[in-house]
Design a protein around this motif. Structure first.
Motif, PDB file in Angstrom:
ATOM      1  N   VAL A 153       3.354 -20.679 116.553  1.00 39.80           N
ATOM      2  CA  VAL A 153       3.137 -20.843 115.117  1.00 39.80           C
ATOM      3  C   VAL A 153       2.664 -22.267 114.853  1.00 39.80           C
ATOM      4  O   VAL A 153       3.316 -23.241 115.253  1.00 39.80           O
ATOM      5  N   ALA A 154       1.524 -22.398 114.186  1.00 38.65           N
ATOM      6  CA  ALA A 154       0.984 -23.715 113.845  1.00 38.65           C
ATOM      7  C   ALA A 154       1.547 -24.203 112.511  1.00 38.65           C
ATOM      8  O   ALA A 154       2.062 -25.315 112.407  1.00 38.65           O
ATOM      9  N   ARG A 155       1.440 -23.359 111.484  1.00 35.02           N
ATOM     10  CA  ARG A 155       1.941 -23.730 110.153  1.00 35.02           C
ATOM     11  C   ARG A 155       2.380 -22.478 109.404  1.00 35.02           C
ATOM     12  O   ARG A 155       1.768 -21.416 109.530  1.00 35.02           O
ATOM     13  N   GLU A 156       3.422 -22.616 108.606  1.00 34.69           N
ATOM     14  CA  GLU A 156       3.825 -21.612 107.636  1.00 34.69           C
ATOM     15  C   GLU A 156       4.238 -22.371 106.382  1.00 34.69           C
ATOM     16  O   GLU A 156       5.126 -23.229 106.449  1.00 34.69           O
ATOM     17  N   LYS A 157       3.596 -22.081 105.254  1.00 35.34           N
ATOM     18  CA  LYS A 157       3.901 -22.871 104.067  1.00 35.34           C
ATOM     19  C   LYS A 157       3.291 -22.238 102.814  1.00 35.34           C
ATOM     20  O   LYS A 157       2.437 -21.349 102.890  1.00 35.34           O
ATOM     21  N   VAL A 158       3.720 -22.724 101.675  1.00 31.50           N
ATOM     22  CA  VAL A 158       3.085 -22.389 100.402  1.00 31.50           C
ATOM     23  C   VAL A 158       1.843 -23.260 100.265  1.00 31.50           C
ATOM     24  O   VAL A 158       1.875 -24.455 100.564  1.00 31.50           O
ATOM     25  N   ASP A 159       0.747 -22.662  99.847  1.00 30.14           N
ATOM     26  CA  ASP A 159      -0.502 -23.400  99.701  1.00 30.14           C
ATOM     27  C   ASP A 159      -1.233 -22.866  98.483  1.00 30.14           C
ATOM     28  O   ASP A 159      -0.800 -21.905  97.848  1.00 30.14           O
ATOM     29  N   LEU A 186      -9.130 -11.359  95.907  1.00 31.05           N
ATOM     30  CA  LEU A 186      -9.463 -11.012  94.527  1.00 31.05           C
ATOM     31  C   LEU A 186      -8.521 -11.719  93.551  1.00 31.05           C
ATOM     32  O   LEU A 186      -8.013 -11.138  92.592  1.00 31.05           O
ATOM     33  N   ARG A 187      -8.320 -13.005  93.820  1.00 30.82           N
ATOM     34  CA  ARG A 187      -7.453 -13.846  92.990  1.00 30.82           C
ATOM     35  C   ARG A 187      -8.199 -15.134  92.655  1.00 30.82           C
ATOM     36  O   ARG A 187      -9.112 -15.531  93.375  1.00 30.82           O
ATOM     37  N   PRO A 188      -7.816 -15.819  91.583  1.00 27.43           N
ATOM     38  CA  PRO A 188      -8.491 -17.080  91.249  1.00 27.43           C
ATOM     39  C   PRO A 188      -8.216 -18.168  92.284  1.00 27.43           C
ATOM     40  O   PRO A 188      -7.163 -18.169  92.936  1.00 27.43           O
ATOM     41  N   ALA A 189      -9.168 -19.074  92.431  1.00 25.94           N
ATOM     42  CA  ALA A 189      -8.969 -20.242  93.302  1.00 25.94           C
ATOM     43  C   ALA A 189      -7.734 -21.012  92.852  1.00 25.94           C
ATOM     44  O   ALA A 189      -7.415 -21.058  91.661  1.00 25.94           O
ATOM     45  N   ARG A 190      -7.060 -21.602  93.804  1.00 23.88           N
ATOM     46  CA  ARG A 190      -5.839 -22.389  93.618  1.00 23.88           C
ATOM     47  C   ARG A 190      -4.612 -21.547  93.287  1.00 23.88           C
ATOM     48  O   ARG A 190      -3.542 -22.088  93.024  1.00 23.88           O
ATOM     49  N   SER A 191      -4.744 -20.208  93.286  1.00 20.46           N
ATOM     50  CA  SER A 191      -3.557 -19.369  93.112  1.00 20.46           C
ATOM     51  C   SER A 191      -2.593 -19.635  94.268  1.00 20.46           C
ATOM     52  O   SER A 191      -3.022 -19.851  95.403  1.00 20.46           O
ATOM     53  N   PRO A 192      -1.287 -19.629  94.024  1.00 22.07           N
ATOM     54  CA  PRO A 192      -0.338 -19.893  95.115  1.00 22.07           C
ATOM     55  C   PRO A 192      -0.326 -18.760  96.133  1.00 22.07           C
ATOM     56  O   PRO A 192      -0.334 -17.577  95.776  1.00 22.07           O
ATOM     57  N   ILE A 193      -0.316 -19.146  97.403  1.00 21.63           N
ATOM     58  CA  ILE A 193      -0.288 -18.177  98.501  1.00 21.63           C
ATOM     59  C   ILE A 193       0.770 -18.592  99.515  1.00 21.63           C
ATOM     60  O   ILE A 193       1.189 -19.749  99.560  1.00 21.63           O
ATOM     61  N   TRP A 194       1.185 -17.618 100.329  1.00 22.46           N
ATOM     62  CA  TRP A 194       1.979 -17.924 101.513  1.00 22.46           C
ATOM     63  C   TRP A 194       1.020 -17.888 102.690  1.00 22.46           C
ATOM     64  O   TRP A 194       0.325 -16.902 102.924  1.00 22.46           O
ATOM     65  N   LEU A 195       0.959 -18.987 103.437  1.00 24.01           N
ATOM     66  CA  LEU A 195       0.004 -19.169 104.522  1.00 24.01           C
ATOM     67  C   LEU A 195       0.724 -19.200 105.862  1.00 24.01           C
ATOM     68  O   LEU A 195       1.771 -19.845 106.006  1.00 24.01           O
ATOM     69  N   ARG A 196       0.143 -18.508 106.838  1.00 24.15           N
ATOM     70  CA  ARG A 196       0.662 -18.549 108.213  1.00 24.15           C
ATOM     71  C   ARG A 196      -0.511 -18.731 109.164  1.00 24.15           C
ATOM     72  O   ARG A 196      -1.498 -18.002 109.089  1.00 24.15           O
ATOM     73  N   THR A 228      -1.280 -14.322 101.857  1.00 24.02           N
ATOM     74  CA  THR A 228      -1.102 -13.310 100.822  1.00 24.02           C
ATOM     75  C   THR A 228      -0.657 -14.017  99.545  1.00 24.02           C
ATOM     76  O   THR A 228      -0.141 -15.147  99.621  1.00 24.02           O
ATOM     77  N   PRO A 229      -0.869 -13.430  98.365  1.00 21.81           N
ATOM     78  CA  PRO A 229      -0.366 -14.066  97.143  1.00 21.81           C
ATOM     79  C   PRO A 229       1.126 -14.365  97.275  1.00 21.81           C
ATOM     80  O   PRO A 229       1.886 -13.557  97.841  1.00 21.81           O
ATOM     81  N   LEU A 230       1.550 -15.503  96.779  1.00 22.82           N
ATOM     82  CA  LEU A 230       2.938 -15.926  96.955  1.00 22.82           C
ATOM     83  C   LEU A 230       3.937 -14.877  96.464  1.00 22.82           C
ATOM     84  O   LEU A 230       4.914 -14.591  97.174  1.00 22.82           O
ATOM     85  N   PRO A 231       3.746 -14.262  95.289  1.00 23.95           N
ATOM     86  CA  PRO A 231       4.712 -13.232  94.870  1.00 23.95           C
ATOM     87  C   PRO A 231       4.806 -12.071  95.867  1.00 23.95           C
ATOM     88  O   PRO A 231       5.897 -11.539  96.099  1.00 23.95           O
ATOM     89  N   ALA A 232       3.678 -11.696  96.484  1.00 25.52           N
ATOM     90  CA  ALA A 232       3.692 -10.595  97.453  1.00 25.52           C
ATOM     91  C   ALA A 232       4.476 -10.973  98.701  1.00 25.52           C
ATOM     92  O   ALA A 232       5.044 -10.111  99.381  1.00 25.52           O
ATOM     93  N   SER A 233       4.522 -12.283  99.029  1.00 27.26           N
ATOM     94  CA  SER A 233       5.258 -12.719 100.217  1.00 27.26           C
ATOM     95  C   SER A 233       6.766 -12.613 100.014  1.00 27.26           C
ATOM     96  O   SER A 233       7.535 -12.731 100.980  1.00 27.26           O
ATOM     97  N   HIS A 234       7.190 -12.407  98.775  1.00 31.45           N
ATOM     98  CA  HIS A 234       8.612 -12.191  98.481  1.00 31.45           C
ATOM     99  C   HIS A 234       8.901 -10.725  98.204  1.00 31.45           C
ATOM    100  O   HIS A 234      10.045 -10.359  97.943  1.00 31.45           O
ATOM    101  N   ALA A 235       7.854  -9.893  98.241  1.00 34.75           N
ATOM    102  CA  ALA A 235       8.023  -8.482  97.899  1.00 34.75           C
ATOM    103  C   ALA A 235       7.416  -7.605  98.993  1.00 34.75           C
ATOM    104  O   ALA A 235       7.960  -7.503 100.079  1.00 34.75           O
ATOM    105  N   LEU A 236       6.247  -7.001  98.726  1.00 30.69           N
ATOM    106  CA  LEU A 236       5.659  -6.043  99.660  1.00 30.69           C
ATOM    107  C   LEU A 236       5.335  -6.626 101.038  1.00 30.69           C
ATOM    108  O   LEU A 236       5.400  -5.931 102.043  1.00 30.69           O
ATOM    109  N   TRP A 237       4.958  -7.915 101.083  1.00 33.23           N
ATOM    110  CA  TRP A 237       4.605  -8.537 102.359  1.00 33.23           C
ATOM    111  C   TRP A 237       5.665  -9.540 102.819  1.00 33.23           C
ATOM    112  O   TRP A 237       5.371 -10.485 103.554  1.00 33.23           O
ATOM    113  N   GLN A 238       6.910  -9.349 102.409  1.00 32.42           N
ATOM    114  CA  GLN A 238       7.955 -10.316 102.761  1.00 32.42           C
ATOM    115  C   GLN A 238       8.202 -10.398 104.262  1.00 32.42           C
ATOM    116  O   GLN A 238       8.676 -11.421 104.773  1.00 32.42           O
TER     117      GLN A 238
END
Length: 197
Positions: free
Chosen positions: A55-61, A72-82, A100-110
Motif C-alpha cells: 500500500v502506497a497511500r490511503e487517505k481522504v483527497d 461523474l462528480r464535480p472537481a474537488r469533491s471529497p474522495i477516499w483514495l487508495r 470513490t466518493p467519500l460518502p460511498a467509502s463509508h457505505a456501499l464501498w466501505q
C-alpha cells in the motif's frame, strides 16, 4: 470470475484527461491484450510469478479536475483514495490508483477501507450487484494526476511518463462509482513476455 462490462451510466473521458476509448494502432497486440484483459488483473499477475502488494497511500483527497469525469462528480469533491504497488518476483510491475466518493467509502464501498494488503479484486468479483464500465487507456504524460501519484511513490526511480501505459474502468454498485486505474511499468512487459494467462 469475470464481470459483465456494463455501466448503469455512460461515461466519456473529458478532452483534457488524455484517456482514450480504445488503444491506438501504435500499441502492440500484446499491450492491447493486457490493457483490455477482463477479470481481475491480480489473477493474471499471480500466474506470472510470486505476487506481492504494498500500500502506497490511503487517505481522504479532493477529486482532481482531470479525473472528475470518472465518477461523474464535480472537481474537488471529497474522495477516499487508495494507491498500491504490485510486484512479481520482487520487481515492481503495476501501480494502481483507486478512489470513490467519500460518502460511498463509508457505505456501499466501505470494504475498500479494510483491505490492508489484500487486492481490491477481493471485493469486486463476488457481488452480482457490481457492474463494470468499458476500459479506457492512456500513455501517461507528465502532468497526468496518475503519473504525479507515481512520482510521489517512486521518487527518482519513477519511470519516464511515455514508458507507462495505463488503463482504467469504473465499477458501479447501486449507482455508486469506484474508479480503478492500473499503470503497467516498463518492468512488467519484460516479465509478461508473450504470455497471456
Amino acid at each position: 470470475m469475470s464481470l459483465a462490462i456494463i455501466s448503469p451510466m455512460k461515461i466519456t473521458p473529458s478532452s483534457s484527461s488524455g484517456w482514450l476509448t480504445a488503444a491506438p494502432p501504435s500499441f502492440s497486440s500484446h499491450q492491447k491484450y493486457w490493457l483490455s484483459r477482463p477479470g481481475a488483473l491480480t489473477a493474471g499477475l499471480r500466474q506470472l510469478g510470486r505476487f506481492d502488494l504494498r500500500v502506497a497511500r490511503e487517505k481522504v483527497d479532493g477529486l482532481h479536475a482531470q479525473e472528475a469525469w470518472m465518477l461523474l462528480r464535480p472537481a474537488r469533491s471529497p474522495i477516499w483514495l487508495r494507491e498500491v504497488c504490485m510486484s512479481i518476483d520482487g520487481r515492481d510491475c503495476v501501480f494502481a490508483r483507486s478512489f470513490t466518493p467519500l460518502p460511498a467509502s463509508h457505505a456501499l464501498w466501505q470494504g475498500m477501507r479494510r483491505l490492508r494488503t489484500r487486492p481490491l479484486a477481493d471485493m469486486l468479483y463476488h457481488d452480482p450487484q457490481i457492474t463494470r464500465s468499458r476500459f479506457f487507456v492512456d500513455r501517461l504524460h507528465r502532468q497526468h494526476p496518475f503519473y504525479r501519484a507515481m512520482q510521489i511513490y517512486f521518487g527518482d526511480k519513477c519511470p519516464e511518463p511515455n514508458e507507462v501505459l495505463a488503463r482504467c474502468s469504473v465499477f458501479w454498485r447501486l449507482k455508486q462509482p469506484l474508479l480503478v486505474a492500473e499503470a503497467f511499468l516498463p518492468e512488467f512487459w519484460g516479465i509478461a513476455g508473450s504470455q497471456r494467462p
